[in-house]
Design a protein around this motif. Sequence first.
Motif, PDB file in Angstrom:
ATOM      1  N   ALA A 191      -1.069   5.416   7.984  1.00  0.00           N
ATOM      2  CA  ALA A 191       0.060   6.115   7.372  1.00  0.00           C
ATOM      3  C   ALA A 191      -0.193   7.607   7.243  1.00  0.00           C
ATOM      4  CB  ALA A 191       0.365   5.509   6.010  1.00  0.00           C
ATOM      5  N   GLU A 225      -0.957   9.491   1.037  1.00  0.00           N
ATOM      6  CA  GLU A 225      -1.661   8.465   1.811  1.00  0.00           C
ATOM      7  C   GLU A 225      -3.160   8.757   1.868  1.00  0.00           C
ATOM      8  OE1 GLU A 225       0.089   6.073   2.177  1.00  0.00           O
ATOM      9  OE2 GLU A 225       2.056   6.446   3.072  1.00  0.00           O
ATOM     10  N   GLU A 230       7.281   0.430   6.148  1.00  0.00           N
ATOM     11  CA  GLU A 230       6.888   0.737   4.768  1.00  0.00           C
ATOM     12  C   GLU A 230       7.698  -0.087   3.773  1.00  0.00           C
ATOM     13  OE1 GLU A 230       5.264   4.547   3.488  1.00  0.00           O
ATOM     14  OE2 GLU A 230       6.258   5.411   5.234  1.00  0.00           O
ATOM     15  N   GLU A 233       4.918   4.324  -2.795  1.00  0.00           N
ATOM     16  CA  GLU A 233       5.535   3.918  -1.536  1.00  0.00           C
ATOM     17  C   GLU A 233       7.047   3.784  -1.666  1.00  0.00           C
ATOM     18  OE1 GLU A 233       4.243   3.791   1.398  1.00  0.00           O
ATOM     19  OE2 GLU A 233       2.114   3.969   0.900  1.00  0.00           O
TER      20      GLU A 233
END
Length: 273
Positions: A90, A119, A169, A206
């Motif tokens: 990511a 990330e 995601e 996220e």
Amino acid sequence: MNGYDELEKALRSGNPDLKERIAGELLEHCNTEEIWRSDTGRSPQNFSEPSYGGFCRIVNPRDLPRRRNFASTEGLAVLVHSILHIEYSAIDLAMDAVYRFREMPAAYRRDWLEVAADEIRHFGMLREILRSLGYDYGDFPVHRGLFDAAVHTASDALERMAVIPRHYEATGLDVNPQIVRKLLPHRSRPEVARLLEALEIIYREEIEHVRKGDRWFRYLCERRGLEPAATFRRILRRYALDKKERRINVEARKSAGFSCPELRELGAERCEE
């Protein structure tokens, strides 16, 4: 300093510390338009191998170690390593979103540099846990699915936003609570307790990453005169990602920008506006 040259350096490197330094410097100078002038005559490069290829053994997904027996140190390490690999991937995905799609507005650039910084932090938390178990990144085989998805969507920011944040995601938001439930019986172990804390942080952040992907997906749909839900379904079909999901995390996906009709189309049994 040229921002795109720095991003290319980070994307080619397997050194997380270098990626962190570059992401931090570019965030600090994100509004300095001079560093984002792509006037060197070099277009974005296409990468044939992921940056972790030098220290990770890449295998077919069906040949990965099974994520089970979390009561054992090795079983827990396999789980942490698999999540760690997603977070490492990511980092590069967020940086590549800035590096590759240079026609996008400055706000888009800042969004994905912020995601890259998140990330990198997630990677660091998880790597500490993995090392406390006696392992490190690269000790177990990995697959290159997210890298291949980036390669396939390298020519179109709309498809990239649909496939990476809005599909992969968002699927992570579905899976995170399931992993937490499986870990809870083992939470008396210090490493599991730390992992549960890390997963909670990752989960919250996220949602914001998926929301950013949703924002720019809708931005591009509007600019092209496209209906977002139908366009998303079309892109999923194109990449054979349109199977019905069994366990949709309705509340998390709604927080990230999905509508109830869209979630029902994806497989949610119930969704209230």
